[in-house]
Design a protein around this motif. Sequence first.
Motif, mmCIF file in Angstrom:
data_model
loop_
_atom_site.group_PDB
_atom_site.id
_atom_site.type_symbol
_atom_site.label_atom_id
_atom_site.label_comp_id
_atom_site.label_asym_id
_atom_site.label_seq_id
_atom_site.Cartn_x
_atom_site.Cartn_y
_atom_site.Cartn_z
ATOM 1 N N GLY A 1 0.824 -1.192 0.000
ATOM 2 C CA GLY A 1 0.000 0.000 0.000
ATOM 3 C C GLY A 1 0.861 1.245 0.000
ATOM 4 N N LEU A 2 0.228 2.390 -0.164
ATOM 5 C CA LEU A 2 0.921 3.679 -0.231
ATOM 6 C C LEU A 2 0.355 4.612 0.829
ATOM 7 C CD1 LEU A 2 0.809 4.102 -4.109
ATOM 8 C CD2 LEU A 2 2.826 3.471 -2.752
ATOM 9 N N ILE A 3 1.250 5.212 1.603
ATOM 10 C CA ILE A 3 0.858 6.226 2.573
ATOM 11 C C ILE A 3 0.871 7.582 1.873
ATOM 12 C CG2 ILE A 3 1.439 7.338 4.754
ATOM 13 C CD1 ILE A 3 2.798 4.729 5.619
ATOM 14 N N LEU A 4 -0.218 8.318 1.983
ATOM 15 C CA LEU A 4 -0.342 9.597 1.295
ATOM 16 C C LEU A 4 0.485 10.683 1.988
ATOM 17 C CD1 LEU A 4 -2.648 7.895 0.129
ATOM 18 C CD2 LEU A 4 -3.993 9.981 0.000
ATOM 19 N N PRO A 5 0.871 11.722 1.242
ATOM 20 C CA PRO A 5 0.424 12.112 -0.089
ATOM 21 C C PRO A 5 1.139 11.326 -1.186
ATOM 22 C CG PRO A 5 2.034 13.689 0.663
ATOM 23 C CD PRO A 5 1.813 12.732 1.797
ATOM 24 N N LEU A 6 0.506 11.249 -2.344
ATOM 25 C CA LEU A 6 1.107 10.593 -3.496
ATOM 26 C C LEU A 6 1.947 11.618 -4.264
ATOM 27 C CD1 LEU A 6 -1.957 8.467 -4.663
ATOM 28 C CD2 LEU A 6 -0.183 7.888 -2.999
ATOM 29 N N GLU A 7 2.940 12.130 -3.556
ATOM 30 C CA GLU A 7 3.761 13.219 -4.073
ATOM 31 C C GLU A 7 5.050 13.271 -3.261
ATOM 32 O OE1 GLU A 7 3.465 18.118 -4.068
ATOM 33 O OE2 GLU A 7 1.636 16.917 -4.088
ATOM 34 N N THR A 8 6.183 13.432 -3.940
ATOM 35 C CA THR A 8 7.444 13.611 -3.230
ATOM 36 C C THR A 8 7.630 15.097 -2.911
ATOM 37 O OG1 THR A 8 8.589 13.696 -5.361
ATOM 38 C CG2 THR A 8 8.562 11.586 -4.225
ATOM 39 N N HIS A 9 8.089 15.372 -1.698
ATOM 40 C CA HIS A 9 8.332 16.772 -1.326
ATOM 41 C C HIS A 9 9.414 16.844 -0.244
ATOM 42 C CE1 HIS A 9 5.580 16.590 2.314
ATOM 43 N NE2 HIS A 9 5.061 15.624 1.580
ATOM 44 N N ARG A 10 10.598 16.421 -0.626
ATOM 45 C CA ARG A 10 11.743 16.482 0.279
ATOM 46 C C ARG A 10 12.016 17.929 0.665
ATOM 47 N NH1 ARG A 10 15.528 11.973 -0.193
ATOM 48 N NH2 ARG A 10 17.222 13.430 0.245
ATOM 49 N N GLY A 11 12.201 18.165 1.971
ATOM 50 C CA GLY A 11 12.566 19.484 2.447
ATOM 51 C C GLY A 11 11.418 20.467 2.563
ATOM 52 N N ARG A 12 10.202 20.055 2.245
ATOM 53 C CA ARG A 12 9.041 20.931 2.368
ATOM 54 C C ARG A 12 8.018 20.285 3.299
ATOM 55 N NH1 ARG A 12 5.983 21.078 -1.713
ATOM 56 N NH2 ARG A 12 7.003 19.573 -3.095
ATOM 57 N N ALA A 13 7.381 21.090 4.140
ATOM 58 C CA ALA A 13 6.424 20.551 5.096
ATOM 59 C C ALA A 13 5.161 20.054 4.423
ATOM 60 C CB ALA A 13 6.068 21.621 6.136
ATOM 61 N N ALA A 14 4.722 20.743 3.365
ATOM 62 C CA ALA A 14 3.433 20.424 2.768
ATOM 63 C C ALA A 14 3.579 20.066 1.303
ATOM 64 C CB ALA A 14 2.477 21.613 2.910
ATOM 65 N N PRO A 15 2.829 19.073 0.844
ATOM 66 C CA PRO A 15 2.751 18.789 -0.589
ATOM 67 C C PRO A 15 1.864 19.816 -1.281
ATOM 68 C CG PRO A 15 1.243 17.366 0.592
ATOM 69 C CD PRO A 15 1.978 18.166 1.632
#
Length: 353
Positions: free
Chosen positions: A54-68
């Motif tokens: 399974g995948l834990i959301l968000p379905l987006e990479t955002h290294r170094g940022r608090a929010a997607p």
Amino acid sequence: MAVSASYPSQAQPADISLAALPRERQVELPIPHPALRHHPGFQRLFQPGELTIGLILPLETHRGRAAPTMEGHVQMAQRAEELGFGALWMRDVPFYDPTYGDVAQIFEPMVYIAWLAAATRRITLGTTGIVLPTREPMYLAKQATSLDQLSGGRVVLGLSSGDRKSDYPMLGIDYESRGERYRDAWSIFRTLAEESFPHFRSSRFGSSEGTLDLVPKAPFGRVPAIAVGQAQQTIEWLAHNLDGFLAGAPNPERLEVLGNEWRDQVRAAVGANVYKPLGLGGFLDLREDPDVPFQRIPGGFRAGRNGLRDYLEQARSAGVSHVALNPKVSQQPYDEILDELAEYVLPYFPSHS
């Protein structure tokens, strides 16, 4: 923050080679609660001797940022379903605390499940996990049974005790009491969701003399609920009360120990040869080099696709039934991560129909 609400057509699943077809199923073990034997969301993820992803959301990479950004989030959820991932898991992070620097998928998880349930058809929708000591269990029961009805039985409720101490003063709750509150809220939740005109009394969450009933009830008789982390409880208590256990991903040499400990506790709590699933969850830093082996990082691990597959094989052999991955810390775009996992990893660990 840009949010897309359109539902486009999906990418097709990757071809599966004969070498990657699932192995012969082991002899099935009985599930303690009969409702879970027919619950589509539970059955999609959990089968003895098998492992799903399974995948834990968000379905987006955002290294170094608090929010997607949450751009195209519905389309990504639909794509994950079409590729064959077992579940989408939502975290319960109500406030932004710069100390943690992470707000998960931004949206409140129970509300977000309702949105994604309307945009998907098969994929399990779960939480990792609802912070039970901070929730009013009567309304949580109403939310959970409603969502399970509306989604056609696709909700798996993960329940945690929460690790963000800063949340508790905002809610006027004593952080040190969270273990006791978890047990109290759990008892009220289960009673209301499953009993007709129940009697109960709680010093924290009210009482009932059996004159009122919660509607709707769960469509299959129970909303599956698993522990996320140990939740300030003993493993023995979790094995007796919850429908499963999602632990942090340990080092490979600890997998067999964890699997044996969980099975021993389940056996002691509910009897020999009974199945309550064990899962793992955490961050995945998917590396470009496919042969990078398992390497510990805070809250999870890094690996290349072959290293990840090796780890999952070991986990399956140790009795792990599901692994929830959060690749938000990876470097490559998320659609590339989905493609790579779908082509090289997912065929070995298919979801159950």
